[in-house]
Design a protein around this motif. Structure first.
Motif, PDB file in Angstrom:
ATOM      1  N   VAL A   1      -1.897-144.719  23.000  1.00  0.00           N
ATOM      2  CA  VAL A   1      -1.267-144.067  21.853  1.00  0.00           C
ATOM      3  C   VAL A   1       0.025-144.807  21.515  1.00  0.00           C
ATOM      4  O   VAL A   1       0.932-144.906  22.342  1.00  0.00           O
ATOM      5  CB  VAL A   1      -0.958-142.589  22.162  1.00  0.00           C
ATOM      6  CG1 VAL A   1      -0.336-141.911  20.944  1.00  0.00           C
ATOM      7  CG2 VAL A   1      -2.222-141.861  22.590  1.00  0.00           C
ATOM      8  N   ASP A   2       0.097-145.359  20.310  1.00  0.00           N
ATOM      9  CA  ASP A   2       1.328-145.955  19.783  1.00  0.00           C
ATOM     10  C   ASP A   2       1.958-144.947  18.826  1.00  0.00           C
ATOM     11  O   ASP A   2       1.296-144.481  17.889  1.00  0.00           O
ATOM     12  CB  ASP A   2       1.038-147.262  19.033  1.00  0.00           C
ATOM     13  CG  ASP A   2       0.430-148.324  19.942  1.00  0.00           C
ATOM     14  OD1 ASP A   2       0.573-148.193  21.166  1.00  0.00           O
ATOM     15  OD2 ASP A   2      -0.174-149.288  19.423  1.00  0.00           O
TER      16      ASP A   2
ATOM     17  N   GLN B   1      -4.951-147.400  19.856  1.00  0.00           N
ATOM     18  CA  GLN B   1      -5.647-148.649  20.146  1.00  0.00           C
ATOM     19  C   GLN B   1      -6.566-148.367  21.331  1.00  0.00           C
ATOM     20  O   GLN B   1      -6.095-148.036  22.422  1.00  0.00           O
ATOM     21  CB  GLN B   1      -4.662-149.776  20.494  1.00  0.00           C
ATOM     22  CG  GLN B   1      -3.518-149.947  19.521  1.00  0.00           C
ATOM     23  CD  GLN B   1      -3.966-150.401  18.152  1.00  0.00           C
ATOM     24  OE1 GLN B   1      -5.038-150.992  17.997  1.00  0.00           O
ATOM     25  NE2 GLN B   1      -3.153-150.123  17.140  1.00  0.00           N
ATOM     26  N   GLY B   2      -7.867-148.474  21.098  1.00  0.00           N
ATOM     27  CA  GLY B   2      -8.824-148.143  22.155  1.00  0.00           C
ATOM     28  C   GLY B   2      -9.735-149.306  22.487  1.00  0.00           C
ATOM     29  O   GLY B   2      -9.888-150.247  21.706  1.00  0.00           O
TER      30      GLY B   2
ATOM     31  N   THR C   1      21.001-143.964  20.649  1.00  0.00           N
ATOM     32  CA  THR C   1      20.195-143.921  21.872  1.00  0.00           C
ATOM     33  C   THR C   1      18.738-143.694  21.499  1.00  0.00           C
ATOM     34  O   THR C   1      18.428-142.920  20.593  1.00  0.00           O
ATOM     35  CB  THR C   1      20.667-142.781  22.794  1.00  0.00           C
ATOM     36  OG1 THR C   1      22.077-142.893  22.987  1.00  0.00           O
ATOM     37  CG2 THR C   1      19.978-142.850  24.142  1.00  0.00           C
ATOM     38  N   THR C   2      17.848-144.395  22.192  1.00  0.00           N
ATOM     39  CA  THR C   2      16.413-144.197  21.987  1.00  0.00           C
ATOM     40  C   THR C   2      15.709-144.175  23.337  1.00  0.00           C
ATOM     41  O   THR C   2      16.142-144.825  24.287  1.00  0.00           O
ATOM     42  CB  THR C   2      15.796-145.326  21.136  1.00  0.00           C
ATOM     43  OG1 THR C   2      15.996-146.583  21.802  1.00  0.00           O
ATOM     44  CG2 THR C   2      16.392-145.366  19.755  1.00  0.00           C
ATOM     45  N   ILE C   3      14.651-143.372  23.402  1.00  0.00           N
ATOM     46  CA  ILE C   3      13.738-143.467  24.542  1.00  0.00           C
ATOM     47  C   ILE C   3      12.765-144.579  24.176  1.00  0.00           C
ATOM     48  O   ILE C   3      11.786-144.370  23.459  1.00  0.00           O
ATOM     49  CB  ILE C   3      13.025-142.123  24.798  1.00  0.00           C
ATOM     50  CG1 ILE C   3      14.053-141.020  25.039  1.00  0.00           C
ATOM     51  CG2 ILE C   3      12.090-142.237  25.992  1.00  0.00           C
ATOM     52  CD1 ILE C   3      13.447-139.649  25.242  1.00  0.00           C
ATOM     53  N   ASP C   4      13.095-145.780  24.648  1.00  0.00           N
ATOM     54  CA  ASP C   4      12.404-146.975  24.172  1.00  0.00           C
ATOM     55  C   ASP C   4      10.954-147.031  24.609  1.00  0.00           C
ATOM     56  O   ASP C   4      10.098-147.487  23.871  1.00  0.00           O
ATOM     57  CB  ASP C   4      13.157-148.217  24.661  1.00  0.00           C
ATOM     58  CG  ASP C   4      12.633-149.490  24.015  1.00  0.00           C
ATOM     59  OD1 ASP C   4      12.589-149.540  22.780  1.00  0.00           O
ATOM     60  OD2 ASP C   4      12.257-150.419  24.756  1.00  0.00           O
ATOM     61  N   ARG C   5      10.681-146.591  25.819  1.00  0.00           N
ATOM     62  CA  ARG C   5       9.309-146.613  26.309  1.00  0.00           C
ATOM     63  C   ARG C   5       8.991-145.315  27.031  1.00  0.00           C
ATOM     64  O   ARG C   5       9.783-144.829  27.837  1.00  0.00           O
ATOM     65  CB  ARG C   5       9.086-147.779  27.279  1.00  0.00           C
ATOM     66  CG  ARG C   5       9.089-149.150  26.645  1.00  0.00           C
ATOM     67  CD  ARG C   5       7.953-149.330  25.646  1.00  0.00           C
ATOM     68  NE  ARG C   5       6.655-149.157  26.245  1.00  0.00           N
ATOM     69  CZ  ARG C   5       5.961-150.156  26.803  1.00  0.00           C
ATOM     70  NH1 ARG C   5       6.481-151.372  26.836  1.00  0.00           N
ATOM     71  NH2 ARG C   5       4.770-149.946  27.306  1.00  0.00           N
ATOM     72  N   VAL C   6       7.848-144.754  26.712  1.00  0.00           N
ATOM     73  CA  VAL C   6       7.327-143.586  27.415  1.00  0.00           C
ATOM     74  C   VAL C   6       6.004-143.989  28.052  1.00  0.00           C
ATOM     75  O   VAL C   6       5.135-144.567  27.383  1.00  0.00           O
ATOM     76  CB  VAL C   6       7.118-142.393  26.460  1.00  0.00           C
ATOM     77  CG1 VAL C   6       6.537-141.199  27.209  1.00  0.00           C
ATOM     78  CG2 VAL C   6       8.425-142.015  25.772  1.00  0.00           C
ATOM     79  N   HIS C   7       5.855-143.723  29.334  1.00  0.00           N
ATOM     80  CA  HIS C   7       4.630-144.041  30.052  1.00  0.00           C
ATOM     81  C   HIS C   7       3.962-142.741  30.492  1.00  0.00           C
ATOM     82  O   HIS C   7       4.627-141.837  30.997  1.00  0.00           O
ATOM     83  CB  HIS C   7       4.921-144.904  31.284  1.00  0.00           C
ATOM     84  CG  HIS C   7       5.714-146.137  31.001  1.00  0.00           C
ATOM     85  ND1 HIS C   7       5.136-147.369  30.797  1.00  0.00           N
ATOM     86  CD2 HIS C   7       7.046-146.336  30.880  1.00  0.00           C
ATOM     87  CE1 HIS C   7       6.080-148.269  30.575  1.00  0.00           C
ATOM     88  NE2 HIS C   7       7.257-147.662  30.611  1.00  0.00           N
TER      89      HIS C   7
ATOM     90  N   LYS D   1      -3.633-143.373  27.610  1.00  0.00           N
ATOM     91  CA  LYS D   1      -2.377-143.943  28.098  1.00  0.00           C
ATOM     92  C   LYS D   1      -1.364-144.007  26.964  1.00  0.00           C
ATOM     93  O   LYS D   1      -1.713-143.886  25.786  1.00  0.00           O
ATOM     94  CB  LYS D   1      -2.593-145.357  28.635  1.00  0.00           C
ATOM     95  CG  LYS D   1      -3.520-145.471  29.825  1.00  0.00           C
ATOM     96  CD  LYS D   1      -3.635-146.927  30.243  1.00  0.00           C
ATOM     97  CE  LYS D   1      -4.527-147.090  31.458  1.00  0.00           C
ATOM     98  NZ  LYS D   1      -4.637-148.526  31.867  1.00  0.00           N
ATOM     99  N   ALA D   2      -0.113-144.220  27.341  1.00  0.00           N
ATOM    100  CA  ALA D   2       0.929-144.469  26.349  1.00  0.00           C
ATOM    101  C   ALA D   2       0.965-145.951  26.045  1.00  0.00           C
ATOM    102  O   ALA D   2       0.955-146.782  26.956  1.00  0.00           O
ATOM    103  CB  ALA D   2       2.290-144.010  26.876  1.00  0.00           C
ATOM    104  N   GLY D   3       0.968-146.292  24.756  1.00  0.00           N
ATOM    105  CA  GLY D   3       1.128-147.677  24.346  1.00  0.00           C
ATOM    106  C   GLY D   3       2.586-147.946  24.015  1.00  0.00           C
ATOM    107  O   GLY D   3       3.469-147.801  24.856  1.00  0.00           O
ATOM    108  N   LYS D   4       2.848-148.305  22.779  1.00  0.00           N
ATOM    109  CA  LYS D   4       4.228-148.488  22.313  1.00  0.00           C
ATOM    110  C   LYS D   4       4.722-147.141  21.799  1.00  0.00           C
ATOM    111  O   LYS D   4       4.595-146.817  20.626  1.00  0.00           O
ATOM    112  CB  LYS D   4       4.278-149.549  21.222  1.00  0.00           C
ATOM    113  CG  LYS D   4       3.821-150.924  21.708  1.00  0.00           C
ATOM    114  CD  LYS D   4       3.812-151.933  20.590  1.00  0.00           C
ATOM    115  CE  LYS D   4       3.324-153.296  21.095  1.00  0.00           C
ATOM    116  NZ  LYS D   4       3.261-154.303  19.998  1.00  0.00           N
TER     117      LYS D   4
END
Length: 414
Positions: free
Chosen positions: A185-186, A201-202, A366-372, A406-409
């Motif tokens: 998921v982006d 994106q799968g 501030t940003t949460i740049d990446r979430v996994h 999964k988490a993408g971008k």
């Protein structure tokens, strides 16, 4: 098409070069390195120099740079370079500088077989593994004693057939076919929790261990949700266009059957939410409070959750308390890492505390740049495999399908 190939490490050193049609001086790579030093994550895939076109891909901490003297279809070369990395990963389990240096001989043998006079020849791993045996300890010892090499003396039977991706004479005691439907998921979420854009994106990865020459047909419950697809060469595209059924004679072993894209014009469900409260003031102690919880998970457990929060340069330190997982603050890169793990819906993960901010005139964004995150047994798009049929063989194989989200971008603005 491709005159030379250079493999460059993260320090900008060329540690492997291979030439086909003519020898190209490695000084031409300096054009790529100049751009790479300015912005390592924003290098154009095709660079035009006075005498060459440089096509590059970056994966696993290394860069593959192909030098071409004439105009060419750029996506063709880019796809070939990705295939080279995929082949190295298939042979050596990973592709990095140390692994390539340890297997220089096999790497050069593979590049010789994959390109003929600069044009792609054998790019299927099934064919390559019949030509060049994968390395292992027993084979290395036997070759050193007998003086033999990893190269086969006979041409693979599938090389000149109409099905070059599958070798002949495949036999298994247990016939199995496994399919992994993986979706990434982006998304970009704004400060108010509203979705700015979201895409999926799968891809479907397969592990096929079937005897003989099976002909498979894979159908879906809702194939119309695909916005864009790309297939392995084994898929019969005309049948997909007319019936939306994947009909194919599979390669032996592991391969990617198809990739697909679900765009933002469809409703893309966001599996988790992040509630945040952070107001930074220059020269003051500020409060941070972040809570993470499941949103659209269909009752599935969210695992492997991590947050990478990019703090402004004025943030000097963080004093925080977490009720789940652990956190670290990188004072050099100004990134707060919070490793949560599994989300328990009964007790939502929370991190709170104070943030020290130095006096500054710059903006405090501030940003949460990446979430996994990872969710097993769920495809967030709603994609479902209907059935798998096999023709051409009389045995009944064991079949299995696994879904993973999964988490993408995945970015959240605060």
């Amino acid at each position: 098409m491709i005159h030379s190939l250079f493999i460059v490490n993260s320090s900008g050193d060329v540690f492997l070069e291979k030439h086909w049609r003519s020898v190209v001086s490695r000084t031409c790579v300096s054009y790529f390195l100049d751009v790479h030093r300015e912005s390592a994550n924003d290098v154009p895939p095709v660079l035009s120099t006075p005498h060459h076109y440089l096509v590059s891909v970056q994966r696993s901490g290394i860069s593959l740079v192909a030098a071409c003297k004439h105009e060419f279809p750029p996506l063709f070369v880019i796809e070939f370079l990705h295939r080279v990395v995929d082949t190295f990963e298939d042979y050596f389990s990973e592709c990095n500088e140390n692994v390539i240096k340890e297997n220089y001989v096999i790497v050069y043998e593979l590049l010789d077989e994959m390109l003929d006079n600069g044009f792609p020849l054998a790019t299927e791993c099934n064919i390559l593994k019949e030509l060049i045996k994968p390395p292992n300890i027993l084979r290395t010892i036997a070759n050193s004693v007998t003086g033999k090499s990893n190269i086969s003396g006979t041409l693979p039977s599938g090389q000149l057939s109409a099905i070059p991706w599958r070798r002949t004479g495949v036999k298994y005691t247990n016939n199995e076919a496994y399919f992994d439907v993986v979706e990434e998921v982006d998304a970009i979420i704004d400060k108010n929790g509203q979705t700015i854009c979201a895409e999926i994106q799968g891809y479907i990865d397969c592990c096929i261990k079937l005897s003989g020459m099976p002909d498979l047909s894979l159908s879906f419950m809702n194939p119309r949700l695909f916005d864009d697809v790309s297939f392995h060469p084994c898929v019969r595209f005309k049948r997909w266009e007319s019936e939306r059924i994947l009909s194919f004679i599979p390669p032996d072993g592991n391969f990617r059957l198809m990739s697909y894209h679900v765009g933002s014009q469809n409703i893309v469900a966001i599996p988790i939410y992040v509630r945040h409260n952070l107001v930074l003031r220059s020269g003051e102690q500020s409060r941070l409070d972040i809570t993470v919880g499941p949103k659209t998970t269909m009752g599935r457990t969210v695992e492997g959750v991590k947050l990478d929060i990019c703090m402004p340069k004025a943030v000097t330190n963080c004093s925080l308390v977490v009720n789940q997982g652990k956190y670290t603050y990188d004072t050099v890169n100004k990134v707060l890492h919070w490793d949560i793990g599994r989300i328990d819906a009964a007790k939502l993960p929370n991190i709170r505390g104070t943030v020290s901010v130095a006096s500054t005139n710059s903006t405090l964004e501030t940003t949460i740049d990446r979430v996994h995150f990872t969710i097993s047994q769920m495809a967030v798009s709603g994609l479902k495999v209907n059935r798998l049929d096999m023709y051409g063989e009389k045995y009944k194989p064991f079949k299995g399908v696994k879904y993973v989200t999964k988490a993408g971008k995945f970015q959240i603005r605060m």
